[in-house]
Scaffold this active site. Structure first.
Site, PDB file in Angstrom:
ATOM      1  N   CYS A 247     -14.487   1.325   5.754  1.00 57.17           N
ATOM      2  CA  CYS A 247     -14.519   0.496   4.357  1.00 57.17           C
ATOM      3  C   CYS A 247     -14.290   1.613   3.087  1.00 57.17           C
ATOM      4  O   CYS A 247     -13.433   2.364   3.121  1.00 57.17           O
ATOM      5  CB  CYS A 247     -15.745  -0.246   4.190  1.00 57.17           C
ATOM      6  SG  CYS A 247     -15.681  -1.406   2.782  1.00 57.17           S
ATOM      7  N   HIS A 324     -14.573  -3.731   9.069  1.00 55.03           N
ATOM      8  CA  HIS A 324     -16.110  -3.395   9.766  1.00 55.03           C
ATOM      9  C   HIS A 324     -16.019  -3.504  11.206  1.00 55.03           C
ATOM     10  O   HIS A 324     -16.199  -4.767  11.689  1.00 55.03           O
ATOM     11  CB  HIS A 324     -17.091  -4.200   9.071  1.00 55.03           C
ATOM     12  CG  HIS A 324     -17.557  -3.676   7.614  1.00 55.03           C
ATOM     13  ND1 HIS A 324     -18.506  -2.612   7.392  1.00 55.03           N
ATOM     14  CD2 HIS A 324     -17.068  -3.796   6.487  1.00 55.03           C
ATOM     15  CE1 HIS A 324     -18.618  -2.330   6.327  1.00 55.03           C
ATOM     16  NE2 HIS A 324     -17.924  -2.979   5.628  1.00 55.03           N
ATOM     17  N   GLU A 326     -18.055  -2.862  13.340  1.00 54.86           N
ATOM     18  CA  GLU A 326     -19.435  -3.026  13.734  1.00 54.86           C
ATOM     19  C   GLU A 326     -19.970  -4.706  13.484  1.00 54.86           C
ATOM     20  O   GLU A 326     -20.387  -5.214  14.140  1.00 54.86           O
ATOM     21  CB  GLU A 326     -20.406  -2.202  13.104  1.00 54.86           C
ATOM     22  CG  GLU A 326     -21.162  -2.848  11.769  1.00 54.86           C
ATOM     23  CD  GLU A 326     -19.881  -2.337  10.660  1.00 54.86           C
ATOM     24  OE1 GLU A 326     -20.247  -2.759   9.574  1.00 54.86           O
ATOM     25  OE2 GLU A 326     -19.181  -1.801  10.891  1.00 54.86           O
TER      26      GLU A 326
END
Length: 351
Positions: A247, A324, A326
């Site tokens: 990001c 993202h 994760e």
């Protein structure tokens, strides 16, 4: 209690207050996730912003602190159509409204969230102010004058912390990191040293990391306040240590390599953004939260299927993505990128 939102263009939405009493000014952005409202609320990347949830029913599962992405609420205020006052979940500790009141965060409900979203989509992100009484011309001017600045320093930690006990040491440059990033590293046998955003390259390298993670974070990546971070990244990259940016980390790494960034019309925020890996042609559904993009031309290793913006860059040893991987709150489609980072760190350690 009644409350209202006035946008900088003069549009007014009248609704009901919930959460903490008071007023709040910020950049109004919308998030499209049907799930993950707790992760959204506690994401430091929303610093300086008023978050609008497009999904109408928010708070049904209550408040579950283990699901938080940080200890603090990232947003300045929260707008939902229907906040649930009686949540039903065995893990819930309180209602959404009670959490906002406890943390001093203003909430606005009962407005036409679809109409507000359409205004932002058609006109671009704009500032707004939530007022406790009828909005005035002065409220509109306050909204118009608002600007998010020096955001990274506002959310970055002040001291170095260490978590995990794995044999791979990763230096995390914390510009407002979500907890899920460290968690994904720790699950892959990593010891994570989280450094403040103003940590110098020499300090980071003295910890003998096998790799460096550049976290997400708020604000304009090209803010002059981030110049020192960009220079630190340049030095780290010259050292040869593998770097993985997510990001804001993707954007800062791009700036360190001579790319420029640009503000998007209304950004990408939600858990349903399609991106294509250019090397394979495979498309993944990703979670995203950003208002800026890297102007990379045809260099992207990933591209956004919807608007063609850059979603990733690969520099050989180092690489970065705009989304993202994760993705706590989902989807986990691109979690394999952490494994790719492990491979590059292990190759670096074996030299």
């Amino acid at each position: 209690m009644t409350a209202a939102l006035i946008l900088e263009n003069g549009t007014i939405f009248e609704g009901e207050a919930f959460g903490a009493p008071g007023e709040a000014t910020g950049e109004v952005v919308f998030a499209t996730g049907m799930t993950g409202y707790l992760e959204t609320l506690t994401d430091p990347s929303y610093y300086g912003q008023i978050v609008l949830q497009t999904f109408p029913l928010i708070g049904n599962a209550g408040v579950i602190p283990p699901d938080f992405e940080s200890a603090a609420i990232g947003a300045r205020a929260y707008i939902v159509k229907h906040p649930c006052q009686t949540p039903s979940n065995f893990r819930s500790e309180q209602s959404l409204g009670a959490l906002l009141k406890e943390r001093g965060i203003v909430g606005l409900s009962g407005i036409d969230t679809r109409a507000l979203t359409r205004i932002i989509r058609e006109n671009g992100v704009m500032n707004g102010k939530i007022t406790a009484g009828p909005p005035t011309a002065a409220d509109r001017e306050e909204a118009r004058a608002y600007a998010v600045s020096n955001a990274v320093a506002a959310v970055s930690p002040r001291v170095v912390t260490k978590t995990g006990g794995g044999h791979r040491r990763v230096a995390l440059l914390d510009c407002g990191a979500k907890r899920g990033i460290a968690g994904a590293l720790e699950a892959r046998d990593c010891e994570v040293w989280a450094f403040p955003c103003d940590a110098g390259a020499n300090e980071i390298l003295r910890s003998s990391p096998r790799g460096v993670m550049l976290s997400n974070g708020p604000g304009d990546p090209a803010d002059p306040a981030n110049a020192g971070i960009v220079e630190t990244i340049r030095v780290l990259q010259r050292s040869g240590v593998p770097i993985f940016g997510i990001c804001l980390g993707h954007q800062l790494l791009a700036l360190a390599n001579g790319y420029r960034t640009e503000k998007l019309r209304f950004g990408h925020r939600g858990a349903n953004q399609p991106v294509k890996e250019t090397a394979t042609g495979r498309v993944y559904i990703t979670s995203q939260n950003h208002g800026y993009a890297v102007a990379a031309g045809d260099d992207g290793s990933f591209v956004n299927v919807s608007d063609g913006t850059c979603e990733g860059l690969d520099y050989g040893v180092s690489f970065s993505v705009q989304f993202h991987p994760e993705a706590r709150g989902g989807p986990p489609d691109t979690a394999f990128l952490f494994d790719r980072f492990m491979e590059r760190m292990d190759a670096y350690a074996a030299r």
